[in-house]
Design a protein around this motif. Structure first.
Motif: not given
Length: 294
Positions: A196-205
């Motif tokens: 979930d954390v990895a997906r958040l980084y991508r969305l934040a980018l």
């Protein structure tokens, strides 16, 4: 987008790489070693040799990229304040390259330890936080220099291999033969699964917003007593309550954190980014990991 990723071979960074590549980004990953370079190449990323104290390597990586995600940190808790300063200098060096552009710079921080209710994305990092990590104020200071910086605040990030600050607590329980919590153990820490954390980084980018603070939180608060009991089940050791005074001697550096109550919400992050955590919870991962017996 070509993304320079520090900490690319680490626990979180290695999970961020497929998230980025699978959505069409290219990854330039920082690594200190040949083994790390081979792992990055196998994952589809381009290796970039250097480390957090090699500021020229950081500037070079940033200069070659359309955006930067900074996940790296030196996780030696015996030198935590010193390593926080290394982190600050690294952030400032990357910021020098990105200043005056709209290239996104996403910096990793922790959820601040602060009293008085649940932390939200709009809550400022308190100046008297017991955690001396300075990545968030360093990133926010770059805004005035024309750097398009944002922050991802991390809780205890976990899978069945690692669990943030809980991982060393497992080691202490194995060494001491008991799994401990402080007081009644009703204090809690926020947590999130690494996927979930990895997906958040991508969305934040992809949805970058300068000055934003994102909360990578799947569970607002996991009780320390529940964590200690899960560790006790896994190691087959007794579970004990300690006073705050006893915690310092028993837990060492972590005694200062074990009694802290930190609740934090990701409601605004979920609303603003459309992020929905779906991974297993902290206790589920602790119950499903392979324990080396005490």
């Amino acid at each position: 987008m070509r993304v320079f990723l520090t900490g690319a071979t680490g626990f979180i960074g290695s999970a961020v790489i497929p998230e980025l590549i699978d959505t069409g980004h290219q990854v330039l990953g920082l690594t200190r070693s040949e083994a790390g370079a081979e792992a990055l190449a196998a994952a589809g990323a381009e290796p970039h040799r250097g480390d957090l104290e090699d500021l020229d390597s950081l500037r070079s990586g940033a200069a070659q990229s359309d955006g930067v995600i900074h996940c790296a940190f030196v996780h030696d808790f015996s030198k935590f304040q010193e390593n926080s300063e290394i982190d600050r200098r690294a952030i400032e060096a990357i910021g020098q390259v990105l200043a005056g552009s709209d290239r996104p710079f996403i910096v990793t921080s922790g959820v601040p330890f602060a009293p008085g209710g649940a932390m939200t994305e709009d809550t400022d990092c308190p100046p008297n936080s017991p955690t001396p990590r300075v990545s968030e104020p360093a990133a926010m200071a770059l805004l005035a220099q024309g750097v398009s910086a944002a922050v991802v605040r991390l809780p205890q990030v976990h899978d069945t291999e690692k669990q943030g600050l809980v991982t060393p607590l497992i080691g202490i329980a194995r060494e001491k033969g008991v799994s401990a919590y402080v007081g009644d153990g009703q204090n809690g820490w926020p947590a999130a699964h690494v996927s979930d954390v990895a997906r958040l980084y991508r969305l934040a980018l992809d949805q970058h917003k300068a000055g934003a603070r994102w909360h990578a939180i799947g569970e607002d608060s996991v009780r320390l007593k529940d964590i200690a009991e899960a560790i006790g089940r896994g190691l087959k050791v007794p579970v004990v309550s300690l006073t705050q005074e006893e915690a310092g001697a028993h837990l060492g550096f972590f005694g200062a954190f074990a009694g802290v109550d930190l609740s934090a919400s990701s409601a605004l992050t979920q609303q603003r980014l459309g992020w929905r955590p779906t991974g297993p919870g902290m206790i589920e991962d602790l119950d499903n990991m392979q324990y080396v017996p005490a």
